[in-house]
Scaffold this active site. Structure first.
Site, PDB file in Angstrom:
ATOM      1  N   ASP A   1      -9.784   2.611   2.574  1.00  0.00           N
ATOM      2  CA  ASP A   1      -9.909   1.989   3.911  1.00  0.00           C
ATOM      3  C   ASP A   1     -10.565   2.978   4.843  1.00  0.00           C
ATOM      4  OD1 ASP A   1      -8.825  -0.460   3.244  1.00  0.00           O
ATOM      5  OD2 ASP A   1      -6.748   0.079   3.338  1.00  0.00           O
TER       6      ASP A   1
ATOM      7  N   LYS B   1       0.641  -1.082  -0.057  1.00  0.00           N
ATOM      8  CA  LYS B   1       0.039  -0.219   0.011  1.00  0.00           C
ATOM      9  C   LYS B   1       0.845   1.299   0.065  1.00  0.00           C
ATOM     10  CE  LYS B   1      -3.998  -1.995   2.075  1.00  0.00           C
ATOM     11  NZ  LYS B   1      -4.975  -2.002   3.421  1.00  0.00           N
TER      12      LYS B   1
END
Length: 330
Positions: free
Chosen positions: A116, A80
């Site tokens: 997220d 990420k």
């Protein structure tokens, strides 16, 4: 590609890059919603473990996916943060976090987003709506950790203390949080301070890979748990991690990671297609796919409420990921 051109499409090719992602429910979750909307939608897993590639290969995999005509990619552990140097632009939320979990290919450019944050916020508000948030301890300062820490502070946490095995990483995240939310809202600590921190905390957020199918076990000794401490999990495969089972047995309110997975997928689907997904249907899908009942997804531990209204409100208004402006990746 503009939103109008996305809306005119009826065929999409997307994927997920990460490590140990064989058990991921993302393909089925996205493809089910696409089927209901009459779309041809193929979601592929690109597992760096299966390929024998290091996490640093994410840039090469990203370029290959773009060349092969993918519309976008989800990005998960441990890529990420590593993916950012290989992107052409970042949406403001991803830039603030320093982590990307969704990449959209637009007019030959790779644009990074982060869903997220809204995913965790929607799940938390839905599953643990009334818990105390004055002192929160978070384990993990990686890509998922950055997102959930931002979400916790956005939800009103008084102070988040980030604990990571790499002190420089937790310190960097805490500094970033303080710059974004104001001095004193975040701190960093080393794992040896966990006994003292958890003894005084209202709750703990777990944001490391421990507990995943490929990384079973507890992230810290069970003796540090106690009644009155709420426990929120990011891992969702399995939904019922050893940490959640142990915490529930002690009377803790708990929240599993399946709700976050569903709500972040809602936002990613919107980014990939320009179409509005049905968050309630996708939440029901992940409950079925993961073999979890409604109580597991509502966060019903010892005395936890459902908080459905708050979750719907956040999930239906993910303004943070629907921004039209992006900045060049640094």
């Amino acid at each position: 590609m503009t939103k109008d051109s996305k809306d005119s499409k009826d065929s999409y090719l997307v994927g997920l890059i990460g490590s140990g992602i064989g058990p991921s429910l993302s393909p089925a979750l996205h493809e089910r919603e696409a089927d209901r909307q009459g779309l041809r939608y193929l979601y592929r897993l690109i597992d760096i473990d299966t390929l024998g590639a290091p996490p640093e290969a994410v840039g090469e995999l990203l370029r290959a996916a773009r060349d092969l005509g993918f519309d976008g990619l989800n990005i998960t552990h441990p890529c990420k943060q590593l993916v950012i140097p290989h992107l052409d632009a970042l949406a403001p939320q991803a830039e603030a976090l320093g982590a990307v979990n969704t990449v959209v290919f637009e007019d030959g450019r790779a644009v990074g987003h982060n869903t997220d944050v809204t995913g965790f916020a929607a799940s938390f508000a839905r599953g643990l709506p009334d818990v105390a948030l004055e002192r929160v301890v978070q384990l993990g300062a990686g890509g998922a950790g950055a997102a959930v820490a931002h979400a916790a502070l956005t939800l009103g946490a008084g102070r988040v203390t980030v604990v990571d095995a790499l002190p420089e990483r937790s310190a960097a995240l805490a500094d970033s949080l303080d710059r974004h939310f104001g001095p004193g809202r975040a701190a960093s600590a080393t794992p040896d301070r966990l006994p003292d921190l958890l003894a005084r905390a209202d709750g703990v957020v777990h944001a490391t890979p421990t507990g995943m199918a490929a990384h079973p076990g507890l992230p810290f000794p069970a003796a540090l748990l106690r009644p009155g401490l709420w426990v929120a999990e990011v891992v969702y495969r399995p939904v019922d991690t050893e940490l959640l089972r142990t915490a529930r047995a002690l009377g803790c309110q708990t929240l599993d990671g399946a709700g976050m997975a569903a709500f972040q997928a809602v936002d990613a689907f919107r980014l990939f297609t320009g179409r509005e997904p049905d968050s309630a249907r996708m939440l029901a899908d992940i409950a079925e796919l993961a073999g979890a009942g409604a109580d597991a997804l509502s966060g019903a531990g010892a005395g936890a409420g459902s908080g459905a209204g708050a979750g719907v409100a956040i999930g239906a208004n993910p303004a943070a990921v629907r921004t039209a402006s992006v900045r060049p990746a640094k």
